[in-house]
Motif scaffolding. Structure first.
Motif, PDB file in Angstrom:
ATOM      1  N   PRO A  55       6.058   1.434   8.672  1.00 41.20           N
ATOM      2  CA  PRO A  55       4.987   1.479   8.724  1.00 41.20           C
ATOM      3  C   PRO A  55       3.990   2.153   9.379  1.00 41.20           C
ATOM      4  O   PRO A  55       2.822   2.522   8.496  1.00 41.20           O
ATOM      5  CB  PRO A  55       4.800   0.403  10.308  1.00 41.20           C
ATOM      6  CG  PRO A  55       6.485   0.015  10.820  1.00 41.20           C
ATOM      7  CD  PRO A  55       6.916   0.805   9.891  1.00 41.20           C
ATOM      8  N   THR A  56       4.321   2.930  10.093  1.00 37.56           N
ATOM      9  CA  THR A  56       3.972   4.621  10.221  1.00 37.56           C
ATOM     10  C   THR A  56       3.326   5.245   9.531  1.00 37.56           C
ATOM     11  O   THR A  56       1.756   5.809   8.738  1.00 37.56           O
ATOM     12  CB  THR A  56       4.197   5.364  11.211  1.00 37.56           C
ATOM     13  OG1 THR A  56       4.396   4.583  12.384  1.00 37.56           O
ATOM     14  CG2 THR A  56       3.365   6.491  11.515  1.00 37.56           C
ATOM     15  N   ALA A  57       3.781   5.391   8.197  1.00 38.89           N
ATOM     16  CA  ALA A  57       3.868   5.722   6.654  1.00 38.89           C
ATOM     17  C   ALA A  57       2.647   5.348   6.072  1.00 38.89           C
ATOM     18  O   ALA A  57       1.892   5.801   5.290  1.00 38.89           O
ATOM     19  CB  ALA A  57       4.962   6.237   6.481  1.00 38.89           C
ATOM     20  N   ILE A  58       3.101   4.136   5.938  1.00 40.89           N
ATOM     21  CA  ILE A  58       2.129   3.067   5.431  1.00 40.89           C
ATOM     22  C   ILE A  58       0.746   3.328   6.154  1.00 40.89           C
ATOM     23  O   ILE A  58      -0.807   3.719   5.240  1.00 40.89           O
ATOM     24  CB  ILE A  58       2.100   1.621   5.207  1.00 40.89           C
ATOM     25  CG1 ILE A  58       3.726   1.777   4.398  1.00 40.89           C
ATOM     26  CG2 ILE A  58       1.075   0.807   5.102  1.00 40.89           C
ATOM     27  CD1 ILE A  58       3.667   2.000   3.019  1.00 40.89           C
ATOM     28  N   ALA A  59       0.276   3.120   7.353  1.00 43.20           N
ATOM     29  CA  ALA A  59      -1.380   3.385   7.997  1.00 43.20           C
ATOM     30  C   ALA A  59      -1.353   4.261   7.672  1.00 43.20           C
ATOM     31  O   ALA A  59      -3.079   4.567   7.123  1.00 43.20           O
ATOM     32  CB  ALA A  59      -0.544   3.238   9.100  1.00 43.20           C
ATOM     33  N   GLU A  60      -0.721   5.728   7.427  1.00 44.62           N
ATOM     34  CA  GLU A  60      -1.406   6.919   7.499  1.00 44.62           C
ATOM     35  C   GLU A  60      -1.701   6.760   5.479  1.00 44.62           C
ATOM     36  O   GLU A  60      -3.093   7.409   5.184  1.00 44.62           O
ATOM     37  CB  GLU A  60      -0.396   7.842   6.667  1.00 44.62           C
ATOM     38  CG  GLU A  60      -1.036   9.384   7.078  1.00 44.62           C
ATOM     39  CD  GLU A  60      -1.904   9.492   7.605  1.00 44.62           C
ATOM     40  OE1 GLU A  60      -2.799  10.759   7.319  1.00 44.62           O
ATOM     41  OE2 GLU A  60      -2.122   9.537   9.254  1.00 44.62           O
ATOM     42  N   ALA A  61      -0.847   6.121   4.091  1.00 39.10           N
ATOM     43  CA  ALA A  61      -1.223   6.482   2.959  1.00 39.10           C
ATOM     44  C   ALA A  61      -2.714   5.057   3.356  1.00 39.10           C
ATOM     45  O   ALA A  61      -2.831   5.359   2.091  1.00 39.10           O
ATOM     46  CB  ALA A  61       0.224   5.704   1.951  1.00 39.10           C
ATOM     47  N   VAL A  62      -2.750   4.021   3.599  1.00 36.82           N
ATOM     48  CA  VAL A  62      -3.979   3.704   3.190  1.00 36.82           C
ATOM     49  C   VAL A  62      -5.074   4.231   3.327  1.00 36.82           C
ATOM     50  O   VAL A  62      -6.011   3.990   1.804  1.00 36.82           O
ATOM     51  CB  VAL A  62      -3.922   2.236   4.606  1.00 36.82           C
ATOM     52  CG1 VAL A  62      -4.998   1.583   4.089  1.00 36.82           C
ATOM     53  CG2 VAL A  62      -2.535   1.784   4.128  1.00 36.82           C
ATOM     54  N   GLY A  63      -5.536   4.728   4.236  1.00 39.17           N
ATOM     55  CA  GLY A  63      -6.562   5.424   4.020  1.00 39.17           C
ATOM     56  C   GLY A  63      -8.399   4.742   3.885  1.00 39.17           C
ATOM     57  O   GLY A  63      -8.370   3.476   3.982  1.00 39.17           O
ATOM     58  N   GLU A  64      -8.936   5.070   2.891  1.00 40.40           N
ATOM     59  CA  GLU A  64      -9.972   4.810   2.658  1.00 40.40           C
ATOM     60  C   GLU A  64      -9.785   3.134   1.304  1.00 40.40           C
ATOM     61  O   GLU A  64      -9.304   3.706   0.398  1.00 40.40           O
ATOM     62  CB  GLU A  64     -10.755   4.992   1.693  1.00 40.40           C
ATOM     63  CG  GLU A  64     -12.402   4.132   1.373  1.00 40.40           C
ATOM     64  CD  GLU A  64     -13.152   5.107   0.639  1.00 40.40           C
ATOM     65  OE1 GLU A  64     -14.104   5.226  -0.586  1.00 40.40           O
ATOM     66  OE2 GLU A  64     -13.232   6.596   0.722  1.00 40.40           O
ATOM     67  N   PRO A  65     -10.134   2.156   1.997  1.00 44.44           N
ATOM     68  CA  PRO A  65      -9.234   0.954   1.035  1.00 44.44           C
ATOM     69  C   PRO A  65     -10.099   1.221  -0.493  1.00 44.44           C
ATOM     70  O   PRO A  65     -11.164   1.484  -0.630  1.00 44.44           O
ATOM     71  CB  PRO A  65     -10.261  -0.499   1.747  1.00 44.44           C
ATOM     72  CG  PRO A  65     -10.254   0.383   2.824  1.00 44.44           C
ATOM     73  CD  PRO A  65     -10.779   1.829   2.952  1.00 44.44           C
ATOM     74  N   ARG A  66      -9.263   0.750  -1.521  1.00 45.05           N
ATOM     75  CA  ARG A  66     -10.431   1.010  -2.917  1.00 45.05           C
ATOM     76  C   ARG A  66      -8.919   0.185  -3.605  1.00 45.05           C
ATOM     77  O   ARG A  66      -8.180  -0.827  -3.145  1.00 45.05           O
ATOM     78  CB  ARG A  66      -8.890   2.195  -3.394  1.00 45.05           C
ATOM     79  CG  ARG A  66      -9.815   3.450  -2.732  1.00 45.05           C
ATOM     80  CD  ARG A  66      -9.259   4.563  -3.206  1.00 45.05           C
ATOM     81  NE  ARG A  66      -9.568   4.600  -4.114  1.00 45.05           N
ATOM     82  CZ  ARG A  66      -9.643   6.276  -5.522  1.00 45.05           C
ATOM     83  NH1 ARG A  66      -9.036   7.278  -4.774  1.00 45.05           N
ATOM     84  NH2 ARG A  66      -9.622   5.798  -6.662  1.00 45.05           N
ATOM     85  N   GLU A  67      -9.913  -0.720  -4.460  1.00 48.66           N
ATOM     86  CA  GLU A  67      -9.957  -1.789  -5.277  1.00 48.66           C
ATOM     87  C   GLU A  67      -9.120  -1.826  -5.802  1.00 48.66           C
ATOM     88  O   GLU A  67      -7.202  -2.916  -5.617  1.00 48.66           O
ATOM     89  CB  GLU A  67     -10.754  -3.082  -5.907  1.00 48.66           C
ATOM     90  CG  GLU A  67     -10.934  -4.124  -7.127  1.00 48.66           C
ATOM     91  CD  GLU A  67     -12.127  -3.983  -7.701  1.00 48.66           C
ATOM     92  OE1 GLU A  67     -11.113  -4.692  -8.485  1.00 48.66           O
ATOM     93  OE2 GLU A  67     -12.790  -3.997  -7.698  1.00 48.66           O
ATOM     94  N   LYS A  68      -8.351  -1.380  -6.945  1.00 48.67           N
ATOM     95  CA  LYS A  68      -7.596  -0.999  -6.919  1.00 48.67           C
ATOM     96  C   LYS A  68      -5.769  -0.076  -6.954  1.00 48.67           C
ATOM     97  O   LYS A  68      -5.304   0.409  -7.283  1.00 48.67           O
ATOM     98  CB  LYS A  68      -7.859  -0.050  -9.047  1.00 48.67           C
ATOM     99  CG  LYS A  68      -8.275  -1.025  -9.361  1.00 48.67           C
ATOM    100  CD  LYS A  68      -8.621  -0.332 -10.980  1.00 48.67           C
ATOM    101  CE  LYS A  68      -9.693  -1.208 -11.223  1.00 48.67           C
ATOM    102  NZ  LYS A  68     -10.557  -0.764 -12.824  1.00 48.67           N
TER     103      LYS A  68
END
Length: 86
Positions: A55-68
């Motif tokens: 979950p930590t990696a995913i939280a880091e990966a999300v960054g700025e939300p993008r539609e695609k």
């Protein structure tokens, strides 16, 4: 992303439809972000997801939300992957 992009671009152009790409064990999400940037520059429609057990990696990966671009927590060694990815 650089190694994968030529094959993904070629497949997208051959199929003439949006591709759904899944990066398993995405970590910080650099590959999905890179693929989407390249697709946008090339005019290729790509829907990119990344999954990771952390979950930590995913939280880091999300960054700025993008539609695609989507990220989710998933244990690919224990659980089946969702269908529908190219």
């Amino acid at each position: 992303a650089g190694v994968l992009w030529p094959s993904i671009r070629k497949l997208a152009r051959e199929l003439k439809r949006p591709l759904r790409v899944l990066d398993v064990a995405t970590g910080s999400g650099d590959v999905p972000h890179g693929l989407l940037r390249r697709a946008e520059r090339a005019g290729v429609e790509l829907l990119v997801s990344g999954c990771d057990i952390s979950p930590t990696a995913i939280a880091e990966a999300v960054g700025e939300p993008r539609e695609k671009l989507m990220f989710f927590v998933h244990d690919a060694l224990r659980d089946r992957l969702a269908p529908g990815y190219d």
